[in-house]
Scaffold this active site. Structure first.
Site, PDB file in Angstrom:
ATOM      1  NE  ARG A 194      -1.584   0.859   3.997  1.00 53.92           N
ATOM      2  CZ  ARG A 194      -0.813   1.856   4.488  1.00 53.92           C
ATOM      3  NH1 ARG A 194      -0.693   3.145   4.115  1.00 53.92           N
ATOM      4  NH2 ARG A 194       0.083   1.710   5.677  1.00 53.92           N
ATOM      5  NE  ARG A 223     -13.586 -24.660  24.166  1.00 53.88           N
ATOM      6  CZ  ARG A 223     -14.009 -25.229  24.892  1.00 53.88           C
ATOM      7  NH1 ARG A 223     -13.308 -25.908  26.080  1.00 53.88           N
ATOM      8  NH2 ARG A 223     -15.400 -25.715  24.719  1.00 53.88           N
ATOM      9  CB  CYS A 263      -0.840  -3.836  12.149  1.00 55.01           C
ATOM     10  SG  CYS A 263      -0.680  -2.487  10.684  1.00 55.01           S
ATOM     11  CE1 TYR A 284       6.335  -1.142   4.175  1.00 52.02           C
ATOM     12  CE2 TYR A 284       6.675  -1.480   6.399  1.00 52.02           C
ATOM     13  CZ  TYR A 284       5.939  -1.020   5.428  1.00 52.02           C
ATOM     14  OH  TYR A 284       4.482  -1.082   5.692  1.00 52.02           O
ATOM     15  CB  ALA A 342       6.561   2.335   4.818  1.00 55.31           C
TER      16      ALA A 342
END
Length: 279
Positions: A21, A126, A159, A222, A278
């Site tokens: 991206r 769980r 992320c 990167y 980035a």
């Protein structure tokens, strides 16, 4: 932290060169995992100095439910500056999803409070999960982070998007799923942040700490980090002993911690290695 260096070497040796991206490009691998026994020391990268204040303040900011970069900027934490509007707004990122997940029926879910209550009352469950991945509020990749915020969406997609707790033998463990992992700049922060969160929740629930398990989707370096003075400099360095985390007090709730509550005894890292972000 040999596991971290081993993963970095894995990406160098076995990664695929891909576009991304940001336009910078990456070398990446898919589907990796690291495990850290939190009884053996706090998993803080020692082959370069990591900025602890930024890690702690960012985590406290998430826990506040805030998405306003102004709070971080006032504390001289700049890690979100490139994506925020001038007024500090970052859209419905981590803090909102953790603390104020909006349901279609009008309910608002505080995932952090709920998971702590479940750990206390249903430790064998769980379903001890917190998710930041809300498809309804993900950014449109065709426009800028700032324009996404103006339209009510996240500046950046999460992320580190889902984490789960596990209680056994009086110990609390945490597994994080990270869909996208900037191995050089981001991952040292992510390891420390979730290890710290595990310690904090364990203290609140009167448990010891167990493991932090870090599971990755796209794990990448990167291209502009694959240089002799950045990635390869770090790979030449020898890991040092892990520090010990001391939490100086126990607040009434997970939301009562402050920067001064945390001390990392014996943290003796190699010098900082700077690298471009980035965007």
């Amino acid at each position: 932290m040999k596991a971290y260096l081993d993963l970095m070497q894995d990406v160098v040796d076995n990664g695929f060169d891909k576009g991304d991206r940001t336009g910078v490009g990456t070398r990446s691998v898919f589907g990796r995992q690291m495990r850290f026994n939190l009884q053996d020391g706090f998993p803080l990268v020692t082959t370069k100095k990591v900025h602890l204040r930024s890690i702690i303040y960012e985590l406290l900011w998430f826990l506040k439910g805030s998405t306003d970069n102004t709070w971080l900027a006032e504390r001289k934490v700049s890690i979100w500056n490139e994506w925020a509007l001038e007024n500090g707004d970052l859209g419905p990122i981590y803090g909102k999803q953790w603390r104020s997940w909006q349901c279609h029926d009008g309910r608002v879910i505080d995932q952090i409070s709920e998971v702590i209550e479940q750990i206390r009352t249903k430790p064998n469950s769980r379903r001890l999960i917190v998710s930041a991945w809300n498809p309804a509020e993900l950014p449109d990749e065709s426009i800028s982070p700032q324009d996404n915020v103006r339209e009510g969406r996240m500046a950046l997609a999460p992320c580190h998007c889902l984490f789960q707790f596990y209680v056994a033998d009086g110990k609390l463990s945490c597994q994080l799923y990270q869909r996208s992992a900037d191995l050089f700049l981001g991952v040292p922060f992510n390891i420390a942040s979730y290890a710290l969160l595990t310690h904090m929740i364990a203290q609140q629930c009167d448990l010891d700490v167990g493991e932090f398990v870090h599971t990755f989707g796209d794990c990448h370096l990167y291209r502009n980090h694959l240089t002799d003075d950045i990635v390869f400099e770090q790979l030449r360095r020898e890991p040092r002993a892990l520090p010990k985390l001391v939490i100086k007090r126990k607040p009434e709730s997970i939301f009562g911690y402050e920067l001064e509550d945390f001390e990392f005894e014996g943290y003796d890292p190699s010098p900082v290695i700077k690298a471009p972000i980035a965007i």
